[in-house]
Every structure is written in C-alpha cells, then in structure tokens.
Design an enzyme around this catalytic site. Sequence first.
Site, PDB file in Angstrom:
ATOM      1  N   LYS A 158       0.884  -1.173   0.000  1.00  0.00           N
ATOM      2  CA  LYS A 158       0.000   0.000   0.000  1.00  0.00           C
ATOM      3  C   LYS A 158       0.909   1.207   0.000  1.00  0.00           C
ATOM      4  O   LYS A 158       1.298   1.733   1.043  1.00  0.00           O
ATOM      5  CB  LYS A 158      -0.890  -0.063   1.230  1.00  0.00           C
TER       6      LYS A 158
HETATM    7  C1  PPE Z   1      -6.549   0.427  -4.228  1.00  0.00           C
HETATM    8  C2  PPE Z   1      -7.229  -0.243  -3.061  1.00  0.00           C
HETATM    9  N1  PPE Z   1      -7.731  -1.503  -3.252  1.00  0.00           N
HETATM   10  C3  PPE Z   1      -8.344  -2.154  -2.243  1.00  0.00           C
HETATM   11  C4  PPE Z   1      -8.512  -1.561  -1.003  1.00  0.00           C
HETATM   12  C5  PPE Z   1      -9.188  -2.379   0.077  1.00  0.00           C
HETATM   13  O1  PPE Z   1      -8.211  -2.819   1.000  1.00  0.00           O
HETATM   14  P1  PPE Z   1      -8.628  -3.086   2.520  1.00  0.00           P
HETATM   15  O2  PPE Z   1      -8.856  -1.751   3.146  1.00  0.00           O
HETATM   16  O3  PPE Z   1      -7.434  -3.794   3.118  1.00  0.00           O
HETATM   17  O4  PPE Z   1      -9.853  -3.934   2.517  1.00  0.00           O
HETATM   18  C6  PPE Z   1      -8.027  -0.261  -0.760  1.00  0.00           C
HETATM   19  C7  PPE Z   1      -8.209   0.392   0.593  1.00  0.00           C
HETATM   20  N2  PPE Z   1      -8.480   1.802   0.472  1.00  0.00           N
HETATM   21  C8  PPE Z   1      -8.138   2.586   1.635  1.00  0.00           C
HETATM   22  C9  PPE Z   1      -7.987   4.034   1.253  1.00  0.00           C
HETATM   23  C10 PPE Z   1      -9.134   4.940   1.521  1.00  0.00           C
HETATM   24  C11 PPE Z   1      -8.680   6.405   1.353  1.00  0.00           C
HETATM   25  O5  PPE Z   1      -9.356   7.132   0.605  1.00  0.00           O
HETATM   26  O6  PPE Z   1      -7.656   6.790   1.933  1.00  0.00           O
HETATM   27  C12 PPE Z   1      -9.137   2.307   2.772  1.00  0.00           C
HETATM   28  O7  PPE Z   1     -10.219   1.743   2.495  1.00  0.00           O
HETATM   29  O8  PPE Z   1      -8.778   2.599   3.935  1.00  0.00           O
HETATM   30  C13 PPE Z   1      -7.361   0.386  -1.801  1.00  0.00           C
HETATM   31  O9  PPE Z   1      -6.852   1.630  -1.632  1.00  0.00           O
END
Ligand code: PPE
Length: 304
Positions: A158
Amino acid sequence: MADRDGFIWQDGKLVPWREATTHVLTHSLHYGLSVFEGVRAYKTAKGTAIFRLPEHTQRLINSGKIYMMDIPFSKEELMEAQLEVVRANKLESCYLRPIAFYGSEKMGISTRGARVHVAIAAWPWGAYLGEEGLEKGIRVRTSSFARQHVNVTMARAKLASTYANSILANLEVTQDGYDEALLLDTQGFVAEGAGENLFVIKDGVVYEPEIASALTGITRDSVINVVRELGLRFESRRMTRDDIYIADEAFFTGTAAEVTPIRELDNRTIGAGKRGPITEKIQARFFDIVNGRAPEYERWLSFI
Ligand SMILES: Cc1[nH+]cc(COP(=O)(O)O)c(CN[C@@H](CCC(=O)O)C(=O)O)c1O
C-alpha cells in the site's frame, strides 16, 4: 485536517494534533515513497475494538519490506501504538491512518541517509461512499486510466504514490457525476476500484477479479470468509468490464468503503439497480462482525 484537537502518535510518542508536522523537504513528500494503512475501530457492546489489527499492521510492515524501507518499530509496538491513539483520543469508533515515510534528512532520489518516520492518526470517518450508497448502491464508471502494471508499482504494497493513479481515475469519473471509478489492468481486464476491491455475483456464485494488479484487501479477505460461511461458491477469475454489466449483483469492499453495493457500471444497470439480496446478506454479516455481534469472529477484534 490539521486544525483539530487530539493527539497523534509520532515516532514513538503522542504529540498534540496541531504539532504533528513535517518539513516541506520531507523526502516522501517529493518522491512519493511512503507506505500506509487504512484501519477501522468500531464500537462494540464490549467496548471499542480495532478490526483485524494484526493483519493491517503486518501489511504495513510488508509494504515497507517490498520497498526496502526499514520501519524502526516492531509489529507489537505498532499495534500497541494504534490502540494507544484510539484511547488517547477517546474515540468510540474511528478510522486510523498509520504511515511510514522518509523524513527531511536528505534530498535526492536515493533514500540512503534518510530516516524512516512513523505517524499514526485517528479520526471519526463515516460511510466512505455515502450512507445512501451503503443502502441503495453507487454509480461507477470504468476509468480511462489503467491500474499500474505489476512491474511498475508493487501491487502487494500500500504505497502512497500508487494513489496518484487512483486520484486520476476518481476525479475523471466524479466530475461527470459518478460515485467511484473502476480500473482495468494494462491488458483491459478488471482490476479494482480506485480505493476498493470488487466482488460480482452471477447465478448465486460470488466472483472476484483475479487479484494480480489489485491490492490484497483485508476487507476482501473478511468477506471471502463470510461468503464461505454462507455456503456460497466463491471463484477468482479473469473478468472483463462487460462481465459486470450482465452480473446480478456487484459490490466494493475496503476498510473505508466497508461493503458498498454497486447499482450501475458505465450506465448499465446491474441486476435490479439496487443492493442485491446476496450483497445485503454479506453486508449485514460484515457489520455484525465488525460491531462485535458475531462471537465466532471475535479473534478479529483487538479491544482497546
Ligand atoms: C486500491 C485499493 N484496493 C483495495 C482496497 C481495500 O483494501 P482493505 O482496506 O485492506 O480492505 C483499498 C483500501 N483503500 C483505503 C484508502 C481509503 C482512502 O481514501 O484513503 C481504505 O479503504 O482505507 C485500496 O486503496
């Protein structure tokens, strides 16, 4: 976000929110190499608990490892710091943002000689894609920007600079009135949302697009557990955008987005154009779990 009361954990100690600053010559600000997490804490009958704290903390450490960033705190120290931030700010439910970044010790592309700093903030953050979206579903459009190739940015990390791609995609579609962007990979197959993973339901089977260039989401993993617990078939496969057009249901998952139904993609109504029945079951179970109403999943809750 800078002008509020509260405390932020910075390099090992809690500092007043407004004093949690960094210099404009912070290396990561210029070159984009910082790694971060999105984590949520929920109010349960037994008190506030952070959801899947070990998994999020491990992913932060993994993201650093992938980019050769030595985070100077152990997993246990980082987990305790996140619990401490929620406690210190007296938050019953909140969103946490741990970030590891290179400081202002040096400029120039090489990070040699720069020091890795860690900050953790927490604040109340409601429905990421809107309360109405959670219930009625959102309108999504496929972005003209592709998700980065897996040999361009590392998909298991990330990484902050990955999100310039997400920002481009989100701005492109929201300026035309859509709620969120869907991104395809460089070969045109479905990858994920700008900040979410995707699930699609067809004839009672739950599918996800092959996870290659998408972030391996922790909410995604939680939902896969729920899908199996509900006795539904789950498959991961290469998916095209028009697979979604003819699906019965679709939804996004993410820490911020939680489980958000998708009612339309590229002006094609998905199913009945609202939250589908299987999506509703998965969403309800997810919220039972994070709010501590599912004893079988208490292992996923870290009480503060
Ligand atoms: C590109 C991406 N794909 C999938 C996910 C889902 O991952 P998880 O949170 O582990 O289920 C997230 C989380 N996106 C984060 C960013 C939000 C923001 O705007 O900052 C979040 O959901 O915290 C992504 O950024």
